[in-house]
Design a protein around this motif. Structure first.
Motif, PDB file in Angstrom:
ATOM      1  N   MET A 208       0.825  -1.209   0.000  1.00  0.00           N
ATOM      2  CA  MET A 208       0.000   0.000   0.000  1.00  0.00           C
ATOM      3  C   MET A 208       0.859   1.260   0.000  1.00  0.00           C
ATOM      4  O   MET A 208       0.524   2.269  -0.636  1.00  0.00           O
ATOM      5  N   LYS A 209       1.973   1.207   0.697  1.00  0.00           N
ATOM      6  CA  LYS A 209       2.892   2.344   0.729  1.00  0.00           C
ATOM      7  C   LYS A 209       3.482   2.588  -0.665  1.00  0.00           C
ATOM      8  O   LYS A 209       3.559   3.726  -1.140  1.00  0.00           O
ATOM      9  N   GLU A 210       3.881   1.490  -1.338  1.00  0.00           N
ATOM     10  CA  GLU A 210       4.452   1.628  -2.675  1.00  0.00           C
ATOM     11  C   GLU A 210       3.386   2.025  -3.697  1.00  0.00           C
ATOM     12  O   GLU A 210       3.681   2.726  -4.667  1.00  0.00           O
ATOM     13  N   VAL A 211       2.150   1.598  -3.495  1.00  0.00           N
ATOM     14  CA  VAL A 211       1.054   2.024  -4.372  1.00  0.00           C
ATOM     15  C   VAL A 211       0.944   3.535  -4.363  1.00  0.00           C
ATOM     16  O   VAL A 211       0.820   4.189  -5.408  1.00  0.00           O
ATOM     17  N   ALA A 212       0.995   4.115  -3.156  1.00  0.00           N
ATOM     18  CA  ALA A 212       0.939   5.573  -3.032  1.00  0.00           C
ATOM     19  C   ALA A 212       2.180   6.217  -3.657  1.00  0.00           C
ATOM     20  O   ALA A 212       2.081   7.241  -4.355  1.00  0.00           O
ATOM     21  N   ASN A 213       3.352   5.603  -3.437  1.00  0.00           N
ATOM     22  CA  ASN A 213       4.596   6.158  -3.988  1.00  0.00           C
ATOM     23  C   ASN A 213       4.565   6.245  -5.501  1.00  0.00           C
ATOM     24  O   ASN A 213       5.057   7.207  -6.096  1.00  0.00           O
TER      25      ASN A 213
END
Length: 799
Positions: A208-213
């Motif tokens: 989820m963090k990388e999705v936002a990134n």
């Protein structure tokens, strides 16, 4: 060690998990009592009764057959604690609250039998802390047991000991869970969220963090992180919706509450993602509430957009260039993704790198060996490979250097370096953590073999990890005959094993010829024949891709000849002079079902899906399936008080005409594709062991095949009755004209055609009618549409 004989189990807590654990115990023929609080109004056991009633409505179904819900005994804590004395295993499965669990332990402790095991089903609470609420005498018989949801279908069960747990208690419980409940057991250390959820939820948070990134949408991410990546087809966000966002939030909170920057260098990544926080605030908890990351609106699937604070149309797919990258060999694949210029490729490398990094840093603290991590992720998160397996396949040191370079460059989620054992010593020298000697234990600094328990002697070919040593069925034993379509072999020079090698175990002409040879060999020199697929499926039936061109090239005569060969094979299996045993796992459809029912005995795992599905491609069963139904109906009528055949034929007709598939071995028994004399095996890896022993036992008992007998058919009167019902269904718009035509042909075969009721026929007579019906349909344009649609999409065409 004395045998741990589980005569009855108590499940404490009739919530979602408790009720489904009770259901799976009943599936496996284990008597169970389901406890919950006494209801304040109505029947005192009303809470448990309501939970059991709800089991019948859940999808996927927790029960093999819904009627078995009645086998779950109900109880409440006020009146029935004395019943615990008669239970050998007590599984506590109440809400994930330490204080509530402790209070319950105080209440039940004096009622637990002196030899009973008490286990807490928790997804991450400290087992050692929980044990503090128990009296000293009970602590050695207490441990954690973590079933994954849904318990019937998820293979993984984690067992967690406390410092006081006696080793034999874990061994006894592992044996019961493995062979009786059919699960794969991983022993986890008593750390927050244990192994699978620790790695898996940390991975979802990192994703989820990388999705936002990288600014990607949920639907694109799910397309990238599903089957293309060797993971569950539901991907990341659909999986979260299925699990439940409240459940996910609870597991995240366990990480947040029990870890910190000192104990987990990835702790900064454990914050609740803003989109998850918003959905929780809206009480959109996923599939259970009808909305989560996705929401179904009519026929449309919408996805939640945090910026717009609303649901928007979904369905966007990933760039196919990354689909092609993901089909490359592992080493090439990871290098391509790492060097990709587009955000989707960079995202994929980032989540894979993060998973490798996290697993390596935490291996020593959460698990004994790398095997435990990879098995937990395979079995608990439906990954084709665990993180260490993929890393090893791609080239251990090459990937390790790429990970460390990203760590040094500040691209990773944590600055924590990879452990020294990654680059130096036995792992680096062996090229990975899984070897012929065993899997890497960073605590002992050794490769450790699998745990040895008597129960594992039943697993002749356990599921192996990549790089791990062990027996593999494709090369085991002695080959008696082998082609591209089939391997005929033996493990012990006593029983012949036949394993189809065709795609989806389709029965091609070459495979059929090989099975005939297998019967000949078994009759000449062995005690029996076992047809075992090795892996799912058992068989999806005749090879339609070969049959349709055969019709075009050779016409009806060639197809009739091909069908006759299949029918001869079925009769050969039925009347062989040695026991023939079908070892069924996964799908046994169409000709696969016909092959199974013509064997002398069936041994099936719980998750076996058996049925005659030819109607879906506009055909009728043509290799003896309808003959089997007609013969069984006649046999059942003969032993009943009512000699009329039609009532016994109705269920079989309905199953064939509607292409009903048994959705478990228990359901398949209900449909008549498995008999009460057949054996249901909970654990997939014990299937071959049981099937071989079944063949030997039948041989030792002096097996003789059944004598060929004539049997009565329902005749034209029975056909007319069925036909009348079909006319009503057609005229009412419930079935199409082609459905009516196909079903009428099924009725014609099952009732024996244009003969009087009670006429005696033999199997060859009915099989001739089957071939005539099958061949006539293969030339029908509507059937061609169905076959081509199925071959193109894998889905039935209704026309």
């Amino acid at each position: 060690m004395s045998r741990f004989n589980v005569k009855k189990v108590a499940v404490l807590g009739a919530g979602v998990m408790g009720a489904q654990i009770a259901a799976h115990l009943v599936n496996c023929k284990v008597p169970v009592i389901l406890f919950d609080l006494a209801a304040k109004e109505g029947p005192k056991n009303g809470i448990a009764l309501k939970a059991i009633e709800n089991l019948k409505k859940l999808k996927p179904a927790p029960l093999g057959v819904a009627e078995d819900a009645a086998l779950i005994e109900v109880a409440n804590y006020d009146d029935d604690l004395k019943k615990l004395k008669g239970c050998d295993l007590i599984i506590e499965a109440i809400a994930e609250r330490m204080d509530w669990k402790s209070d319950l332990y105080h209440k039940i402790a004096s009622h637990v039998g002196k030899n009973a095991i008490l286990a807490s089903n928790t997804s991450g609470l400290s087992i050692t802390k929980l044990s503090e609420a128990l009296p000293e005498a009970l602590r050695p018989r207490f441990c954690g047991i973590h079933f994954f949801n849904p318990p019937r279908y998820m293979y993984l069960v984690e067992l967690i000991a406390t410092p006081a747990t006696r080793p034999e208690v874990l061994d006894q419980l592992e044996t019961f869970v493995t062979t009786t409940l059919g699960k794969g057991v991983v022993r986890a250390k008593d750390t927050p969220n244990f192994i699978a959820n620790r790695i898996g939820i940390a991975g979802m948070l990192a994703t989820m963090k990388e999705v936002a990134n990288f600014g990607l949408t949920f639907d694109v991410v799910d397309d990238l992180t599903g089957k293309r990546l060797g993971r569950a087809s539901s991907g990341t966000f659909r999986t979260a919706d299925v699990v439940g966002l409240d459940t996910m939030a609870h597991v995240i909170k366990t990480l947040q509450d029990n870890l910190n920057k000192d104990t987990d260098p990835f702790y900064d990544s454990f914050g609740t993602p803003p989109v998850l926080a918003k959905l929780l605030e809206l009480k959109n908890l996923g599939q259970k509430t009808g909305a989560g990351f996705y929401k179904k609106q009519g026929r449309d699937i919408l996805r939640f957009d945090l910026e717009k604070d609303e649901y928007v149309p979904s369905g966007e797919k990933a760039d196919e260039v990354y689909g092609r990258m993901l089909r490359k060999p592992a080493g090439e694949r990871l290098k391509l993704l790492r060097n990709a210029e587009g955000p989707q490729g960079q995202f994929l490398w980032a989540i894979l790198r993060n998973s490798f990094h996290y697993a390596a840093v935490h291996l020593a603290s959460i698990a004994d060996t790398a095997r435990d991590v990879d098995q937990a992720m395979r079995w608990g998160f439906a990954m084709k490979q665990g993180p260490f397996e993929l890393w090893q396949e791609a080239g251990w040191l090459d990937v390790a250097k790429m990970i460390q370079e990203d760590i040094d460059a500040g691209k990773a989620l944590s600055k924590a370096p990879l452990p020294d054992w990654v680059f130096k010593g036995p792992v680096a020298e062996a090229g990975g953590v899984h070897t012929d000697k065993g899997s890497w234990n960073p605590t002992t600094g050794q490769f450790e073999p699998r745990r040895v328990l008597p129960v594992y002697a039943r697993q002749l070919f356990p599921e192996l990890l990549r790089g791990e040593g062990g027996p593999r069925p494709e090369s085991a034993g002695k080959t008696l005959h082998e082609t591209d379509a089939i391997r005929v072999w033996t493990l012990d020079d006593e029983v012949v094993i036949a394993t189809l090698k065709t795609k989806m175990r389709a029965i091609s002409p070459d495979a059929g010829e090989g099975l005939m040879q297998a019967v000949d060999m078994a009759e000449a020199d062995y005690k029996g024949l076992v047809i075992w697929p090795g892996d799912d499926p058992f068989s999806v039936g005749a090879d339609l891709q070969a049959m349709l061109p055969g019709y075009v090239a050779g016409g009806a005569g060639l197809v009739d000849s091909m069908e006759k060969e299949l029918q001869d094979l079925m009769l050969r299996l039925r009347y062989a002079n040695v026991p023939t045993v079908a070892a069924i796992r996964g799908m046994a459809l169409g000709g696969g079902c016909e092959m199974a029912v013509h064997c002398a005995r069936r041994v099936a795992i719980m998750e076996s899906y058996i049925g005659l599905v030819e109607v879906g491609v506009g055909l009728v069963p043509g290799a003896g399936g309808l003959t089997y139904i007609a013969r069984r109906a006649a046999e059942n009528a003969k032993t009943s008080m009512n000699p009329a055949i039609l009532p016994f034929l109705t269920e079989g007709f309905t199953a064939a005409a509607m292409a009903k598939v048994g959705m478990s071995a228990l359901d398949s028994r209900k449909l008549g594709y498995l008999l009460w004399s057949d054996v249901i095996v909970p654990n997939k890896d014990e299937l071959l062991y049981v099937a071989i022993h079944e063949a030997k036992a039948m041989h030792a008992a002096g097996y003789r095949p059944p004598l060929k007998r004539q049997f009565a058919v329902a005749g034209r009167d029975g056909k007319a009755t069925i036909q009348g019902q079909l006319i009503n269904m057609r005229d009412g718009g419930f079935i199409s004209q082609h459905d009516f035509h196909v079903s009428s042909l099924i009725a014609h075969v099952l009732t024996g055609g244009d003969v009087d009721a009670g006429t005696l026929v033999d199997e060859e007579y009915l099989m001739t009618l089957e071939r005539q019906a099958f061949t006539s349909l293969l030339g029908h344009p509507k059937t061609h549409e169905r076959i081509m649609g199925m071959l193109a999409t894998g889905k039935p065409v209704r026309n």
